[in-house]
Design an enzyme around this catalytic site. Structure first.
Site: not given
Ligand code: AMP
Length: 282
Positions: A37, A153, A147
């Site tokens: 994040h 997504q 991400g």
């Molecule tokens: P989440 O909190 O899991 O819903 O993720 C929030 C955002 O962070 C989304 O756009 C995810 O794709 C991105 N994200 C989660 N894990 C990673 C990662 N390991 N590397 C890059 N972006 C990430």
């Protein structure tokens, strides 16, 4: 870093920044923040970076998954402050995001919404697209940063932005990984020690699959081999492993068929559901 909990307050603050000509980048999250994040926030190029933390109940098809979803709000705030990367944090309540007069949009994402995550998590993308739409209505950013980790997504949000004729530009940034290759995820903290030790097998086998795809091996054989290799450890149960077109997400048969190819996978590791992907060709 400003922290807002109320829609009206953050709206007013962002409007005043826009009046001063500032560009706004928005990074939505569900919290339990990790370096993946933080790297999204750091790599955002706009003048102002707005991050939201909201565990969206409508995108969980399984109530147990919602209940078990990690919530670490004070740690998240500390991490954001320490990283000096975020200008504004939005932490709304469910009532702020879904007031009584809230009306969900019934999006039609066609095939992209029905396969892979769409098949195994019915309703997930409707809930996710609606919350992103609602958050965009509030923040009205120039850029939305997401991400690659959640590849499908990003494809769904891209469609949603087109369908709603949004002016926000979608930016996809690379997946951040642990040293052993495991994609960073809020769910990783739920893995026990032996599961955590097995988890790097996912990326290791994605790399093997990519090499075999580029070497011209049959895609269906590559997918089966991926599942076989992973499930050689009984803790894993793969839901899908698909080589798809990076734009339409249609299943692809041959390396020569298409220019943008991605392998997307979802697997259970014990009681934790993990997703990952690798771009084979772009
Ligand atoms: P989440 O909190 O899991 O819903 O993720 C929030 C955002 O962070 C989304 O756009 C995810 O794709 C991105 N994200 C989660 N894990 C990673 C990662 N390991 N590397 C890059 N972006 C990430």
């Amino acid at each position: 870093m400003y922290i807002f909990k109320r829609v009206n307050d953050i709206k007013k603050h962002i409007e005043s920044l826009k009046e001063k000509g500032k560009t706004i980048g928005f990074i939505p999250t569900m919290g339990a923040l990790h370096d993946g994040h933080i790297s999204l926030i750091k790599e955002t190029k706009t003048d102002i970076k707005v991050c939201s933390i909201f565990v969206n109940p409508t995108q969980f098809n399984d109530i147990k998954d919602l209940e078990k979803y990690p919530r670490t709000p004070s740690k998240d705030i500390d991490l954001l402050l320490e990283s000096k990367s975020c200008d504004i944090l939005f932490m709304p309540t469910v009532e702020e995001i879904y007031p009584l007069n809230f009306k969900a949009i019934d999006f039609d994402f066609g095939n992209i919404g029905n396969i892979m995550e769409g098949e195994f998590r019915p309703g997930h993308f409707q809930g996710m697209a609606n919350v992103v739409h609602r958050l965009l209505e509030i923040i009205n950013p120039d850029e939305l940063i997401m991400g690659q980790k959640d590849f499908q997504q990003v494809a769904i949000v891209n469609l949603m932005l087109k369908q709603t004729k949004s002016n926000t530009k979608l930016v996809m940034l690379e997946t951040k990984r642990e040293k052993d290759g495991l994609a960073m995820s809020s769910r990783n903290i739920r893995l026990n020690e032996s599961e955590r030790n097995l988890a790097p097998l996912i990326y290791k086998n994605l790399l093997i699959s990519k090499k075999n795809a580029l070497d011209g091996h049959d895609f269906r054989t590559i997918e089966s081999k991926f599942i076989e290799n992973i499930e050689a450890n009984k803790e894993f149960k793969v839901e899908y492993a698909n080589i798809v077109d990076g734009t339409s997400l249609n299943i692809i048969n041959n390396i020569t068929d298409i220019n943008y190819l991605v392998m997307c996978i979802a697997t259970w590791l014990g009681n934790v559901r993990l997703i990952d992907n690798i771009i084979i060709k772009n």
